[in-house]
Design a protein around this motif. Structure first.
Motif, short mmCIF file in Angstrom:
data_model
loop_
_atom_site.label_atom_id
_atom_site.label_comp_id
_atom_site.label_asym_id
_atom_site.label_seq_id
_atom_site.Cartn_x
_atom_site.Cartn_y
_atom_site.Cartn_z
N THR A 1 42.23 35.76 56.69
CA THR A 1 40.96 35.80 56.36
C THR A 1 40.46 37.10 56.24
O THR A 1 40.93 38.29 56.69
CB THR A 1 39.97 34.94 57.33
N THR B 1 36.32 34.40 54.25
CA THR B 1 36.85 33.94 52.87
C THR B 1 38.28 33.77 53.48
O THR B 1 38.81 34.45 54.14
CB THR B 1 36.50 34.61 51.53
N PHE C 1 42.29 32.38 50.97
CA PHE C 1 42.94 31.90 49.77
C PHE C 1 43.77 30.83 49.97
O PHE C 1 44.44 30.65 50.94
CB PHE C 1 43.78 33.14 49.06
N GLN D 1 40.20 31.42 46.12
CA GLN D 1 39.25 31.84 47.23
C GLN D 1 38.14 30.70 47.59
O GLN D 1 37.66 30.28 46.96
CB GLN D 1 38.79 33.19 46.94
N THR E 1 35.32 29.82 50.82
CA THR E 1 34.53 30.21 51.96
C THR E 1 34.79 29.37 53.06
O THR E 1 34.45 28.11 53.06
CB THR E 1 33.12 30.45 51.45
N ASP F 1 40.92 35.96 43.09
CA ASP F 1 40.70 34.53 42.81
C ASP F 1 41.29 34.30 41.33
O ASP F 1 41.03 35.02 40.26
CB ASP F 1 39.26 34.29 42.81
#
Length: 412
Positions: free
Chosen positions: A319, A328, A330, A339, A341, A374
């Motif tokens: 993170t 965040t 992935f 990506q 949250t 992303d």
């Protein structure tokens, strides 16, 4: 000296045939490189990343609170009588028990006062005996050799003599107490501090300066403060069933060095009101401290396990924090990195306790995150996270057998 006439510059020499051949071979060599090697020279291609599959598990719900150590008991030692310090009977930093001698004052003045009080008591008792004898005589002779008035006067003299005896006994008791108070003893068990006076110093009764301090540090208290708002959120989660209450609170302690203290804590008592300035509630926790590792005044961290919650554990190494403070990570969707949250409710070991943002079965990217973007193209490789939070490659399925790939190749 005349300057040479200027003319057209000579042409640059053309590369020789060996130089042209080396350039051609270099170009052909680059073209012969595989695709990953070309990527090092600016070529494109998917990024190889390590992934783990997320799953829902029971995680302890912990809160970490800053705290400060407070002595269990602390007493300042002061004299109750005046005198010169004749002896200091302890060694600073050692443990003393309740009743152990700390200081001794000179007793000459109090010895004289004691002798005077004893003599006064003896005189009062003699007077009382004489008065009692006179009363007894008048009672036998009442109506014959004495009048009622004589008897009443004798009884009054006896009462006065008895009062004198009581006063003399009180004076004697006071003199004995003064003698006892020349020996200054510890009222509690604990560690005794340095003496603030030396032998020969004059001290007075109930002076402002303490002679020394005795501190009880086993057990020891740690005072912490908890936000009343978080207490309400925890209570709501308990009511909703998203948090399962633990039988007994598991209370640990982290020292100033970051090491975990071996002993476990016990809740003594929470306060019943919220601070109007900080919005927090004070708690006092007790720890055994036989080795005096915790000292009064130290700043510490208390970890309290309130229960268990069903959540997804996301390794912290996977993170990052955004500029707005958002957490965040992935995940891999097919051959693309996305990506997401996360919403976390605390930590457990080296992972975040995540309640929103990912689901069970998602492939979390934990390795190869450098320069990952992303919607970037990726190729996934399954890995594992060990107890220390480090990434390890998963062993191939064939390795579980007795014959490794290298052995098989050797056998061929």
């Amino acid at each position: 000296m005349p300057r040479p006439a200027s003319g057209p510059r000579a042409p640059l020499p053309s590369p020789s045939r060996p130089a042209r051949r080396r350039g051609l071979l270099l170009a052909l060599g680059l073209l012969a490189l595989p695709l990953p090697a070309l990527a090092q020279f600016g070529g494109g291609g998917p990024t190889e990343v390590g992934v783990i599959e997320l799953e829902v598990s029971a995680a302890p719900y912990q809160v970490v609170l800053p705290g400060r150590a407070v002595a269990h008991d602390q007493t300042e030692i002061r004299p109750r009588v005046e005198g010169l310090v004749e002896e200091i009977s302890y060694r600073a930093g050692t443990r003393v028990e309740a009743g152990d001698l700390l200081f001794r004052l000179e007793t000459d003045t109090y010895d004289v006062a004691l002798a005077a009080a004893e003599a006064q008591l003896a005189s009062a008792e003699a007077t009382r005996s004489a008065a009692q004898a006179q009363v007894d005589r008048y009672e036998r002779l009442e109506g014959v050799g004495s009048t009622r008035s004589d008897l009443d006067q004798a009884r009054a003299s006896l009462a006065s003599a008895e009062a004198s005896v009581a006063a003399a006994e009180a004076s004697l008791k006071s003199a004995r107490l003064n003698i006892e108070r020349t020996e200054i003893r510890s009222p509690i068990a604990g560690i005794v501090d340095l003496a603030q006076v030396s032998e020969g110093a004059l001290v007075t009764a109930n002076q402002s300066q303490a002679l020394t301090t005795v501190t009880t540090m086993d057990p020891i208290y740690v005072d912490v403060q908890e936000s009343s708002a978080r207490m309400l959120r925890v209570r709501k989660r308990l009511d909703e069933g998203t948090l399962t209450r633990a039988g007994d609170l598991d209370i640990g302690l982290v020292l100033e060095t970051g090491d975990t203290y071996e002993g476990m804590g016990r809740m003594v008592s929470p306060r019943s009101e919220v601070s109007t300035t900080t919005g927090t509630v004070d708690f006092r926790i007790e720890f055994d401290n036989p080795e005096r590792v915790i000292l009064p005044g130290q700043f510490l961290r208390v970890t309290i396990t309130l229960g268990e919650t069903q959540a997804i554990l996301v390794p912290q190494r996977a993170t990052s924090r955004g500029s707005d403070g958002s957490l965040t990570a992935f995940i891999a969707e097919g051959e693309t990195a996305r990506q997401v949250t996360l919403t976390a409710q605390g930590t457990w070991q080296n992972a975040w306790i995540v309640t929103e943002g990912v689901s069970a079965g998602d492939l979390l990217i934990v390795d190869g995150l450098q320069n990952l973007r992303d919607r970037g193209a990726v190729t996934t490789v399954p890995v594992t996270i060990n107890a220390a939070g480090l990434v390890e490659d998963q062993a191939p399925a064939g390795d579980a057998g007795s014959e490794t790939g290298a052995d098989a190749a050797a056998g061929e």
